[in-house]
Design an enzyme around this catalytic site. Structure first.
Site, PDB file in Angstrom:
ATOM      1  N   THR A  87       0.880  -1.182   0.000  1.00 15.57           N
ATOM      2  CA  THR A  87       0.000   0.000   0.000  1.00 15.57           C
ATOM      3  C   THR A  87       0.910   1.221   0.000  1.00 15.57           C
ATOM      4  O   THR A  87       2.073   1.139   0.385  1.00 15.57           O
ATOM      5  CB  THR A  87      -0.863   0.048   1.270  1.00 15.57           C
ATOM      6  OG1 THR A  87       0.018   0.046   2.397  1.00 15.57           O
ATOM      7  CG2 THR A  87      -1.790  -1.135   1.359  1.00 15.57           C
ATOM      8  N   GLU A 119      -5.701  -3.962  -1.351  1.00 10.72           N
ATOM      9  CA  GLU A 119      -6.130  -5.161  -0.625  1.00 10.72           C
ATOM     10  C   GLU A 119      -7.217  -5.948  -1.355  1.00 10.72           C
ATOM     11  O   GLU A 119      -7.532  -7.073  -0.979  1.00 10.72           O
ATOM     12  CB  GLU A 119      -6.661  -4.770   0.762  1.00 10.72           C
ATOM     13  CG  GLU A 119      -5.589  -4.385   1.769  1.00 10.72           C
ATOM     14  CD  GLU A 119      -5.261  -2.893   1.763  1.00 10.72           C
ATOM     15  OE1 GLU A 119      -5.522  -2.233   0.735  1.00 10.72           O
ATOM     16  OE2 GLU A 119      -4.748  -2.403   2.777  1.00 10.72           O
ATOM     17  N   LYS A 142     -15.940  16.098  10.569  1.00 11.46           N
ATOM     18  CA  LYS A 142     -17.004  15.977  11.571  1.00 11.46           C
ATOM     19  C   LYS A 142     -17.278  17.343  12.187  1.00 11.46           C
ATOM     20  O   LYS A 142     -16.518  17.829  13.015  1.00 11.46           O
ATOM     21  CB  LYS A 142     -16.606  14.972  12.653  1.00 11.46           C
ATOM     22  CG  LYS A 142     -17.803  14.533  13.469  1.00 11.46           C
ATOM     23  CD  LYS A 142     -17.500  13.311  14.304  1.00 11.46           C
ATOM     24  CE  LYS A 142     -18.807  12.693  14.802  1.00 11.46           C
ATOM     25  NZ  LYS A 142     -18.588  11.509  15.618  1.00 11.46           N
ATOM     26  N   TRP A 194     -21.517  14.587   9.919  1.00  9.95           N
ATOM     27  CA  TRP A 194     -20.449  14.280   8.972  1.00  9.95           C
ATOM     28  C   TRP A 194     -20.615  15.076   7.682  1.00  9.95           C
ATOM     29  O   TRP A 194     -21.716  15.185   7.152  1.00  9.95           O
ATOM     30  CB  TRP A 194     -20.467  12.800   8.614  1.00  9.95           C
ATOM     31  CG  TRP A 194     -20.150  11.889   9.759  1.00  9.95           C
ATOM     32  CD1 TRP A 194     -21.040  11.108  10.439  1.00  9.95           C
ATOM     33  CD2 TRP A 194     -18.880  11.651  10.357  1.00  9.95           C
ATOM     34  NE1 TRP A 194     -20.391  10.396  11.418  1.00  9.95           N
ATOM     35  CE2 TRP A 194     -19.064  10.718  11.393  1.00  9.95           C
ATOM     36  CE3 TRP A 194     -17.599  12.144  10.112  1.00  9.95           C
ATOM     37  CZ2 TRP A 194     -18.018  10.264  12.186  1.00  9.95           C
ATOM     38  CZ3 TRP A 194     -16.554  11.689  10.902  1.00  9.95           C
ATOM     39  CH2 TRP A 194     -16.776  10.760  11.930  1.00  9.95           C
TER      40      TRP A 194
HETATM   41  P1  ADP Z   1      -3.933   3.896  -0.665  1.00  6.03           P
HETATM   42  O1  ADP Z   1      -4.900   3.515   0.420  1.00  6.03           O
HETATM   43  O2  ADP Z   1      -2.548   3.876  -0.220  1.00  6.03           O
HETATM   44  O3  ADP Z   1      -4.346   5.119  -1.456  1.00  6.03           O
HETATM   45  P2  ADP Z   1      -5.111   2.157  -2.575  1.00  6.03           P
HETATM   46  O4  ADP Z   1      -4.701   2.414  -3.941  1.00  6.03           O
HETATM   47  O5  ADP Z   1      -5.302   0.780  -2.145  1.00  6.03           O
HETATM   48  O6  ADP Z   1      -3.991   2.724  -1.692  1.00  6.03           O
HETATM   49  O7  ADP Z   1      -6.368   3.047  -2.290  1.00  6.03           O
HETATM   50  C1  ADP Z   1      -7.619   2.527  -2.010  1.00  6.03           C
HETATM   51  C2  ADP Z   1      -8.532   3.630  -1.582  1.00  6.03           C
HETATM   52  O8  ADP Z   1      -8.739   4.565  -2.636  1.00  6.03           O
HETATM   53  C3  ADP Z   1      -9.923   3.158  -1.237  1.00  6.03           C
HETATM   54  O9  ADP Z   1      -9.981   2.663   0.063  1.00  6.03           O
HETATM   55  C4  ADP Z   1     -10.734   4.427  -1.416  1.00  6.03           C
HETATM   56  O10 ADP Z   1     -10.662   5.256  -0.271  1.00  6.03           O
HETATM   57  C5  ADP Z   1     -10.041   5.119  -2.539  1.00  6.03           C
HETATM   58  N1  ADP Z   1     -10.768   4.886  -3.798  1.00  6.03           N
HETATM   59  C6  ADP Z   1     -10.490   4.002  -4.769  1.00  6.03           C
HETATM   60  N2  ADP Z   1     -11.364   4.111  -5.794  1.00  6.03           N
HETATM   61  C7  ADP Z   1     -12.239   5.076  -5.442  1.00  6.03           C
HETATM   62  C8  ADP Z   1     -13.392   5.655  -6.067  1.00  6.03           C
HETATM   63  N3  ADP Z   1     -13.801   5.293  -7.271  1.00  6.03           N
HETATM   64  N4  ADP Z   1     -14.033   6.606  -5.387  1.00  6.03           N
HETATM   65  C9  ADP Z   1     -13.621   7.017  -4.175  1.00  6.03           C
HETATM   66  N5  ADP Z   1     -12.551   6.530  -3.545  1.00  6.03           N
HETATM   67  C10 ADP Z   1     -11.858   5.566  -4.164  1.00  6.03           C
END
Ligand code: ADP
Length: 542
Positions: A185, A330, A440, A445
């Site tokens: 990550t 993940e 918040k 929210w």
């Molecule tokens: P990091 O958490 O390090 O950015 P990831 O690439 O695994 O790594 O990111 C996943 C996160 O990206 C998700 O948990 C979400 O918060 C955000 N995310 C991914 N796709 C979308 C989307 N289409 N809309 C909103 N948030 C998104």
């Protein structure tokens, strides 16, 4: 009674074998680090990955050892992928945009034995060389280059290894639950965590990715993964491409809007995948050059919330469907994709557009649920309105981290995404925010995503980030950080009045701060933690 059907383990080598046998002459185009375009095809990619598998065998590596790559999306990287995983070793793709300390942390944590690298990253390797003693072999993804040897005396060269080895190689057969690749990550909170995919999860994920309600990938497509191979395996596209036998365009290092417009137009790309910030610069460049991106039928966008204005521009100005999806490292990453159902066909165009702004619904293979933010076992109703913590389970969802973590999944076997979402009766999921980015205010929210989406729909706003700033009375209030379009004169009151009538007045930000640039992380996402560090106290003296 067991059924009487053949059993074959689902292995990544089976994908490249299929592509070589049934789509051998289909083009794979690759932009190299020196700017040259290589024209190759699936047969050659397969042959080269077998040559490289023979070369890896001579390095006397054990199965399941980690082999790292620091490379752009290009054909040598692709060949290395298939050679490494196909041989039963773990392909560890590393994000080169991380800080040097994070890079050496990751390489040591993974215990990488070999490191493949593009010449671009030689300075990076030299900077961390002393801290990654476990790496025994460095393989430069190029032909022999004496300037590289001067710095890294024992370096091996990819092209020389290919020349020295034959294509005579049978992919080993092993348990489909064997680890195939490793991805960390981006570590926006704490140290990066490793996610270890299996052959089975990767193949099932690739099959799901091709389904009509996901990306509808077929042998008629020309696919451009702009999303890097070091970011969740380019969302699994190099596997899906071999599985369908589509044509694959690997864009190399230049991912600016202008370079992408040229690539799309020159290679007649039909489908491309990337994060919203990339598409925003692509759209700006296409408009400036008068390109209509004629060949593009669809783009898959995810990784961060895609502003509805971007989706609309693709559809209305470029006649290209923008398909919004959601996922994370993940989750391999496919979690949801937004395509309509038959019953939606009677809706008006505006209603369909509205429906399709959300992150979409899960394909077969994954399930979602919502859990109360305060009561960890309490389910939240899936009525399209109630918000909860988004949890997921499925065939390509993490079961534990590479370094064991007892809290990786819930007691009843779900992975908690850390996202806050709503889900409706049809399964359409809407990400409201990341739990850590939610604002918040006085116990209510406010979604930072919603504030950003509204802001970037303004023609004079290029980028916007909404963050929680500490507030004496309300505990937190939204502050909007804005990058204007180059010649814009827009001021704070004009930005704020743009929110009127679009959201409740108490949700409108308290302050707008104009900046020249918002830093993006290695995955092209805004680093809101840094923005909170810089601007989180701006309301305290009010
Ligand atoms: P990091 O958490 O390090 O950015 P990831 O690439 O695994 O790594 O990111 C996943 C996160 O990206 C998700 O948990 C979400 O918060 C955000 N995310 C991914 N796709 C979308 C989307 N289409 N809309 C909103 N948030 C998104």
């Amino acid at each position: 009674m067991l059924g009487k059907m053949m059993y074959q383990p689902l292995l990544i080598s089976g994908l490249i074998e299929h592509a070589a046998r049934y789509h051998g002459d289909t083009a794979v185009l690759s932009k190299e680090v020196d700017g040259q375009m290589t024209h190759t095809n699936w047969r050659t990619v397969s042959d080269n990955s077998k040559r490289l598998a023979n070369a890896l065998a001579t390095l006397r590596l054990k199965s399941s050892e980690r082999i790292a790559t620091l490379a752009w999306n290009n054909r040598r990287h692709l060949e290395a992928w298939y050679a490494i995983s196909g041989s039963g070793m773990v392909c560890h793709t590393i994000n080169p945009r991380l800080f040097p300390e994070q890079l050496s942390y990751i390489i040591n944590d993974a215990d990488d034995r070999v490191l493949f690298f593009d010449t671009t990253f030689l300075p990076l390797i030299m900077a961390i060389r002393q801290h990654i003693k476990g790496v025994e072999h460095f393989i430069c993804l190029s032909d022999r280059d004496d300037s590289v040897v001067e710095k890294l005396p024992n370096v091996l060269f990819f092209d020389e290894l290919l020349a020295e080895n034959s294509t005579d190689f049978d992919w080993p057969q092993f348990d489909e639950a064997t680890a195939s690749s490793l991805c960390y990550t981006s570590g926006t909170t704490g140290n990066p965590k490793g996610i270890l995919y299996t052959h089975r999860s990767s193949v099932l994920h690739a099959m799901a990715l091709c389904m009509p309600d996901v990306s509808a990938l077929s042998a008629q497509d020309v696919l451009l993964p702009v999303v890097p191979m070091f970011h969740v395996n380019a969302w699994g596209t190099p596997y899906a491409a071999a599985l369908t036998g589509c044509s694959l365009i690997l864009p190399g290092p230049n991912l600016d809007g202008d370079s992408l417009v040229s690539l799309i137009d020159d290679c007649h790309v039909t489908v491309a995948l990337g994060v919203p910030t990339i598409w925003q610069s692509l759209l700006t460049a296409a408009k400036a050059r008068g390109s209509k991106l004629d060949s593009m039928t669809r783009t898959i966008v995810g990784g961060a919330a895609c502003p509805p204005s971007v989706i609309k521009t693709f559809r209305e100005d470029f006649n290209c469907d923008a398909v919004h999806g959601w996922g994370m490292t993940e989750t391999s990453p496919l979690g949801t994709m937004n395509q309509i159902k038959a019953k939606h066909k009677s809706l008006s165009k505006d209603e369909i557009n509205e429906l399709r702004n959300s992150q979409g619904r899960p394909p077969y293979g994954v399930q979602l649920r919502l859990i109360d933010t305060d009561e960890p076992l309490q389910r939240v109703e899936e009525d399209g309105m109630s918000q909860g913590r988004l949890q997921i389970k499925g065939h390509w969802i993490i079961n534990d981290y590479y370094t064991e973590n007892p809290d990786a999944i819930t007691e009843d076997g779900w992975f908690d995404t850390g996202d806050i979402a709503t889900i409706d009766a049809d399964g359409y999921m809407n990400i409201r925010d990341r739990s850590k980015d939610l604002i918040k205010s006085g116990g209510e929210w406010i979604s930072s995503v919603e504030l950003e989406n509204i802001a970037v729909a303004h023609p004079q706003i290029r980028m916007a980030a909404a963050i929680a700033a500490k507030h004496k009375k309300w505990s937190e209030r939204p502050v909007l950080i804005v990058v204007k379009e180059p010649d814009s004169e827009i001021d704070e009151s004009q930005v704020l009045s743009f929110y009127e009538g679009k959201i409740a007045s108490w949700q409108i930000p308290d302050k707008v701060i104009f900046v020249d640039n918002i830093v993006l992380n290695g995955a092209g996402k805004m680093v809101k933690k840094d923005l909170r560090d810089d601007y989180g106290n701006v309301l305290l003296d009010r």
